[in-house]
Design a protein around this motif. Structure first.
Motif, PDB file in Angstrom:
ATOM      1  N   VAL A 135       0.827  -1.208   0.000  1.00 48.18           N
ATOM      2  CA  VAL A 135       0.000   0.000   0.000  1.00 48.18           C
ATOM      3  C   VAL A 135       0.863   1.259   0.000  1.00 48.18           C
ATOM      4  CG1 VAL A 135      -1.642   1.358   1.348  1.00 48.18           C
ATOM      5  CG2 VAL A 135      -1.976  -1.099   1.101  1.00 48.18           C
ATOM      6  N   PHE A 136       1.965   1.242   0.743  1.00 47.34           N
ATOM      7  CA  PHE A 136       2.794   2.440   0.855  1.00 47.34           C
ATOM      8  C   PHE A 136       3.865   2.552  -0.229  1.00 47.34           C
ATOM      9  CE2 PHE A 136       1.010   2.674   5.145  1.00 47.34           C
ATOM     10  CZ  PHE A 136       0.777   4.039   5.244  1.00 47.34           C
ATOM     11  N   THR A 137       3.890   1.606  -1.153  1.00 45.16           N
ATOM     12  CA  THR A 137       4.795   1.704  -2.293  1.00 45.16           C
ATOM     13  C   THR A 137       4.043   2.308  -3.467  1.00 45.16           C
ATOM     14  OG1 THR A 137       6.040  -0.256  -1.584  1.00 45.16           O
ATOM     15  CG2 THR A 137       6.246   0.409  -3.884  1.00 45.16           C
ATOM     16  N   PRO A 138       4.502   3.432  -4.025  1.00 41.07           N
ATOM     17  CA  PRO A 138       3.794   4.058  -5.147  1.00 41.07           C
ATOM     18  C   PRO A 138       3.654   3.099  -6.324  1.00 41.07           C
ATOM     19  CG  PRO A 138       5.445   5.561  -4.250  1.00 41.07           C
ATOM     20  CD  PRO A 138       5.678   4.213  -3.600  1.00 41.07           C
ATOM     21  N   THR A 139       2.512   3.159  -6.965  1.00 42.25           N
ATOM     22  CA  THR A 139       2.277   2.325  -8.137  1.00 42.25           C
ATOM     23  C   THR A 139       2.998   2.906  -9.352  1.00 42.25           C
ATOM     24  OG1 THR A 139       0.305   3.564  -8.811  1.00 42.25           O
ATOM     25  CG2 THR A 139      -0.016   1.739  -7.242  1.00 42.25           C
ATOM     26  N   ALA A 140       3.073   2.113 -10.411  1.00 43.98           N
ATOM     27  CA  ALA A 140       3.712   2.578 -11.639  1.00 43.98           C
ATOM     28  C   ALA A 140       2.992   3.813 -12.177  1.00 43.98           C
ATOM     29  CB  ALA A 140       3.723   1.453 -12.677  1.00 43.98           C
ATOM     30  N   ALA A 141       1.653   3.813 -12.069  1.00 45.22           N
ATOM     31  CA  ALA A 141       0.876   4.956 -12.556  1.00 45.22           C
ATOM     32  C   ALA A 141       1.162   6.207 -11.723  1.00 45.22           C
ATOM     33  CB  ALA A 141      -0.615   4.626 -12.514  1.00 45.22           C
ATOM     34  N   GLU A 142       1.298   6.033 -10.411  1.00 40.45           N
ATOM     35  CA  GLU A 142       1.596   7.182  -9.543  1.00 40.45           C
ATOM     36  C   GLU A 142       2.985   7.736  -9.829  1.00 40.45           C
ATOM     37  OE1 GLU A 142      -1.007   6.067  -5.533  1.00 40.45           O
ATOM     38  OE2 GLU A 142       0.978   5.197  -5.823  1.00 40.45           O
ATOM     39  N   ILE A 143       3.928   6.847 -10.082  1.00 37.29           N
ATOM     40  CA  ILE A 143       5.285   7.292 -10.401  1.00 37.29           C
ATOM     41  C   ILE A 143       5.316   8.030 -11.737  1.00 37.29           C
ATOM     42  CG2 ILE A 143       7.626   6.500 -10.925  1.00 37.29           C
ATOM     43  CD1 ILE A 143       7.081   4.141  -8.998  1.00 37.29           C
ATOM     44  N   ALA A 144       4.625   7.475 -12.731  1.00 41.10           N
ATOM     45  CA  ALA A 144       4.584   8.115 -14.047  1.00 41.10           C
ATOM     46  C   ALA A 144       3.949   9.495 -13.962  1.00 41.10           C
ATOM     47  CB  ALA A 144       3.818   7.233 -15.029  1.00 41.10           C
ATOM     48  N   ARG A 145       2.852   9.599 -13.225  1.00 40.76           N
ATOM     49  CA  ARG A 145       2.184  10.885 -13.042  1.00 40.76           C
ATOM     50  C   ARG A 145       3.103  11.886 -12.343  1.00 40.76           C
ATOM     51  NH1 ARG A 145      -1.623  14.749 -14.408  1.00 40.76           N
ATOM     52  NH2 ARG A 145      -2.083  16.005 -12.568  1.00 40.76           N
ATOM     53  N   ALA A 146       3.799  11.434 -11.309  1.00 38.42           N
ATOM     54  CA  ALA A 146       4.695  12.320 -10.573  1.00 38.42           C
ATOM     55  C   ALA A 146       5.818  12.821 -11.472  1.00 38.42           C
ATOM     56  CB  ALA A 146       5.263  11.591  -9.364  1.00 38.42           C
ATOM     57  N   ASN A 147       6.368  11.948 -12.300  1.00 35.38           N
ATOM     58  CA  ASN A 147       7.428  12.367 -13.225  1.00 35.38           C
ATOM     59  C   ASN A 147       6.922  13.403 -14.214  1.00 35.38           C
ATOM     60  OD1 ASN A 147       9.905  11.027 -12.565  1.00 35.38           O
ATOM     61  ND2 ASN A 147       8.962   9.086 -13.181  1.00 35.38           N
ATOM     62  N   ARG A 148       5.698  13.213 -14.697  1.00 28.96           N
ATOM     63  CA  ARG A 148       5.120  14.177 -15.641  1.00 28.96           C
ATOM     64  C   ARG A 148       4.891  15.532 -14.978  1.00 28.96           C
ATOM     65  NH1 ARG A 148      -0.119  12.714 -17.834  1.00 28.96           N
ATOM     66  NH2 ARG A 148       0.364  14.242 -19.474  1.00 28.96           N
ATOM     67  N   VAL A 149       4.461  15.511 -13.713  1.00 29.58           N
ATOM     68  CA  VAL A 149       4.249  16.763 -12.975  1.00 29.58           C
ATOM     69  C   VAL A 149       5.561  17.519 -12.826  1.00 29.58           C
ATOM     70  CG1 VAL A 149       3.716  17.710 -10.691  1.00 29.58           C
ATOM     71  CG2 VAL A 149       2.185  16.033 -11.728  1.00 29.58           C
ATOM     72  N   VAL A 150       6.594  16.819 -12.395  1.00 24.18           N
ATOM     73  CA  VAL A 150       7.900  17.468 -12.209  1.00 24.18           C
ATOM     74  C   VAL A 150       8.437  17.985 -13.539  1.00 24.18           C
ATOM     75  CG1 VAL A 150      10.295  17.086 -11.527  1.00 24.18           C
ATOM     76  CG2 VAL A 150       8.435  16.141 -10.149  1.00 24.18           C
ATOM     77  N   ASP A 151       8.311  17.191 -14.586  1.00 21.53           N
ATOM     78  CA  ASP A 151       8.796  17.610 -15.906  1.00 21.53           C
ATOM     79  C   ASP A 151       8.065  18.857 -16.385  1.00 21.53           C
ATOM     80  OD1 ASP A 151      10.567  15.524 -15.971  1.00 21.53           O
ATOM     81  OD2 ASP A 151       9.332  14.240 -17.266  1.00 21.53           O
ATOM     82  N   ALA A 152       6.745  18.879 -16.222  1.00 20.96           N
ATOM     83  CA  ALA A 152       5.961  20.042 -16.664  1.00 20.96           C
ATOM     84  C   ALA A 152       6.369  21.292 -15.900  1.00 20.96           C
ATOM     85  CB  ALA A 152       4.472  19.762 -16.461  1.00 20.96           C
ATOM     86  N   LEU A 168      -1.074  20.772 -16.817  1.00 20.04           N
ATOM     87  CA  LEU A 168      -0.862  19.389 -17.223  1.00 20.04           C
ATOM     88  C   LEU A 168      -2.208  18.706 -17.259  1.00 20.04           C
ATOM     89  CD1 LEU A 168       1.094  17.064 -17.880  1.00 20.04           C
ATOM     90  CD2 LEU A 168       1.169  16.573 -15.427  1.00 20.04           C
ATOM     91  N   ASP A 169      -2.599  18.242 -18.439  1.00 18.53           N
ATOM     92  CA  ASP A 169      -3.908  17.604 -18.620  1.00 18.53           C
ATOM     93  C   ASP A 169      -5.035  18.517 -18.144  1.00 18.53           C
ATOM     94  OD1 ASP A 169      -2.514  15.359 -19.508  1.00 18.53           O
ATOM     95  OD2 ASP A 169      -2.468  14.456 -17.503  1.00 18.53           O
ATOM     96  N   GLY A 170      -4.856  19.808 -18.373  1.00 16.55           N
ATOM     97  CA  GLY A 170      -5.878  20.779 -18.005  1.00 16.55           C
ATOM     98  C   GLY A 170      -5.900  21.149 -16.536  1.00 16.55           C
ATOM     99  N   LYS A 171      -4.948  20.649 -15.775  1.00 18.14           N
ATOM    100  CA  LYS A 171      -4.912  20.936 -14.346  1.00 18.14           C
ATOM    101  C   LYS A 171      -3.710  21.809 -14.006  1.00 18.14           C
ATOM    102  CE  LYS A 171      -7.250  16.637 -13.030  1.00 18.14           C
ATOM    103  NZ  LYS A 171      -7.162  15.379 -12.237  1.00 18.14           N
ATOM    104  N   LEU A 172      -3.920  22.714 -13.065  1.00 15.90           N
ATOM    105  CA  LEU A 172      -2.868  23.637 -12.653  1.00 15.90           C
ATOM    106  C   LEU A 172      -1.773  22.911 -11.876  1.00 15.90           C
ATOM    107  CD1 LEU A 172      -2.157  26.713 -12.620  1.00 15.90           C
ATOM    108  CD2 LEU A 172      -3.231  26.809 -10.362  1.00 15.90           C
ATOM    109  N   ILE A 173      -0.530  23.159 -12.271  1.00 19.00           N
ATOM    110  CA  ILE A 173       0.634  22.600 -11.587  1.00 19.00           C
ATOM    111  C   ILE A 173       1.421  23.750 -10.969  1.00 19.00           C
ATOM    112  CG2 ILE A 173       2.772  21.284 -11.825  1.00 19.00           C
ATOM    113  CD1 ILE A 173       0.259  19.653 -12.308  1.00 19.00           C
ATOM    114  N   GLU A 174       1.471  23.759  -9.638  1.00 18.77           N
ATOM    115  CA  GLU A 174       2.268  24.752  -8.942  1.00 18.77           C
ATOM    116  C   GLU A 174       3.068  24.079  -7.843  1.00 18.77           C
ATOM    117  OE1 GLU A 174      -0.392  27.713  -7.497  1.00 18.77           O
ATOM    118  OE2 GLU A 174      -1.840  26.272  -6.726  1.00 18.77           O
ATOM    119  N   ILE A 175       3.795  24.851  -7.073  1.00 15.52           N
ATOM    120  CA  ILE A 175       4.780  24.296  -6.145  1.00 15.52           C
ATOM    121  C   ILE A 175       4.210  23.242  -5.190  1.00 15.52           C
ATOM    122  CG2 ILE A 175       6.316  24.881  -4.226  1.00 15.52           C
ATOM    123  CD1 ILE A 175       7.087  27.397  -5.733  1.00 15.52           C
ATOM    124  N   PRO A 176       3.053  23.453  -4.532  1.00 14.73           N
ATOM    125  CA  PRO A 176       2.554  22.401  -3.635  1.00 14.73           C
ATOM    126  C   PRO A 176       2.302  21.078  -4.341  1.00 14.73           C
ATOM    127  CG  PRO A 176       1.434  24.481  -3.201  1.00 14.73           C
ATOM    128  CD  PRO A 176       2.210  24.665  -4.469  1.00 14.73           C
TER     129      PRO A 176
END
Length: 271
Positions: free
Chosen positions: A221-238, A249-257
């Motif tokens: 449960v506490f290990t991020p899934t592949a989808a969560e990791i991929a999403r996190a990488n896309r957020v950081v890249d954006a 990103l995908d129509g959603k606001l990406i800011e520091i938090p």
């Protein structure tokens, strides 16, 4: 090192120490408190100290002592002081007052042992933030069983939601980890998985276990899934492609938090 799971092993069962250490938990904690009857405290203490010393006091092997305001707890501390090297962390049950942490810190002196307060009383919950911010504190553990008995509530999720939320905020303010209470129903695997997922969603960073069979579920449960990791990488890249400014990103606001949350996912995935 990831600290998703913490497996308790009874201090009165020295024959189980090595098996618990090899059960796959990120942390193994020998318990000298609740699992040891009064007339077995001395023998359990000797066995625990010997095993931890034999293992070389590794970072993933902790010791839960008795309450520091008890004779058994003071004896536990004296035993730790007799060691050439202290355990990586001492779990302190029934912790209610940050002053007790200061006392233990002073007693330990130069020994590099972290402290893990167990918050299981109304007084401890009231002082959770200053406890989490005290010197040497490495993580908090939620003691829901004792707290529910004191409050007169059940162990269900809703009656203890305020307590859990309070501890999440306190741990975040102190910058420390937070383990949820073990599930006492060892046979209920689905319930364990569901309640652990709720704890993770609320902000807990790990969960304690009382049986080796619970470890894999908690780790999963506490290990991020592949989808969560991929999403996190896309957020950081954006965010980085926007030069550290606001991005979409995908129509959603990406800011520091949002980026901070993504980086936490990546850190957890890296272990």
């Amino acid at each position: 090192m990831a600290e998703r799971s913490l497996l308790f092993v009874p201090g009165a069962r020295a024959d189980r120490f090595a098996k618990a250490l090899g059960a796959g938990a990120d942390i193994t904690c020998i318990d000298l408190e609740d699992s040891v009857p009064p007339d077995g405290k001395d023998a359990a203490r000797v066995a625990a100290i010997a095993f931890i010393t034999e293992q070389g006091c590794p970072d993933h092997l902790w010791l839960r002592i008795n309450p520091v305001r008890s004779a058994a707890g003071l004896a536990d501390l004296l035993a730790v002081l007799s060691m050439e090297k202290a355990p990586a962390a001492l779990m302190l049950p029934k912790l209610t007052d940050p002053a007790d942490l200061s006392l233990v810190d002073e007693v330990l002196g130069e020994r590099a042992a972290g402290l893990v307060p167990l918050i299981e009383t109304a007084a401890g919950l009231r002082n959770a933030a200053p406890i989490a911010m005290a010197k040497r504190v490495r993580a908090l553990l939620f003691g829901a069983v004792d707290l529910s008995a004191e409050l007169g509530c059940t162990l269900d999720w809703e009656p203890l939601l305020y307590a859990r939320s309070t501890l999440v905020a306190a741990a975040a303010e102190g910058g420390v980890g937070l383990f949820d209470v073990p599930s006492i129903d060892v046979a209920d695997v689905d319930g364990l998985r569901s309640s652990t997922a709720r704890a993770r969603a609320l902000g807990f960073t790990g969960r304690a276990c009382i049986h080796p069979s619970q470890v894999a579920v908690v780790n999963g449960v506490f290990t991020p899934t592949a989808a969560e990791i991929a999403r996190a990488n896309r957020v950081v890249d954006a965010f980085e492609q926007a030069g550290g400014g606001v991005a979409l990103l995908d129509g959603k606001l990406i800011e520091i938090p949002v980026v901070r949350a993504a980086r936490r996912v990546l850190a957890a995935a890296a272990g």
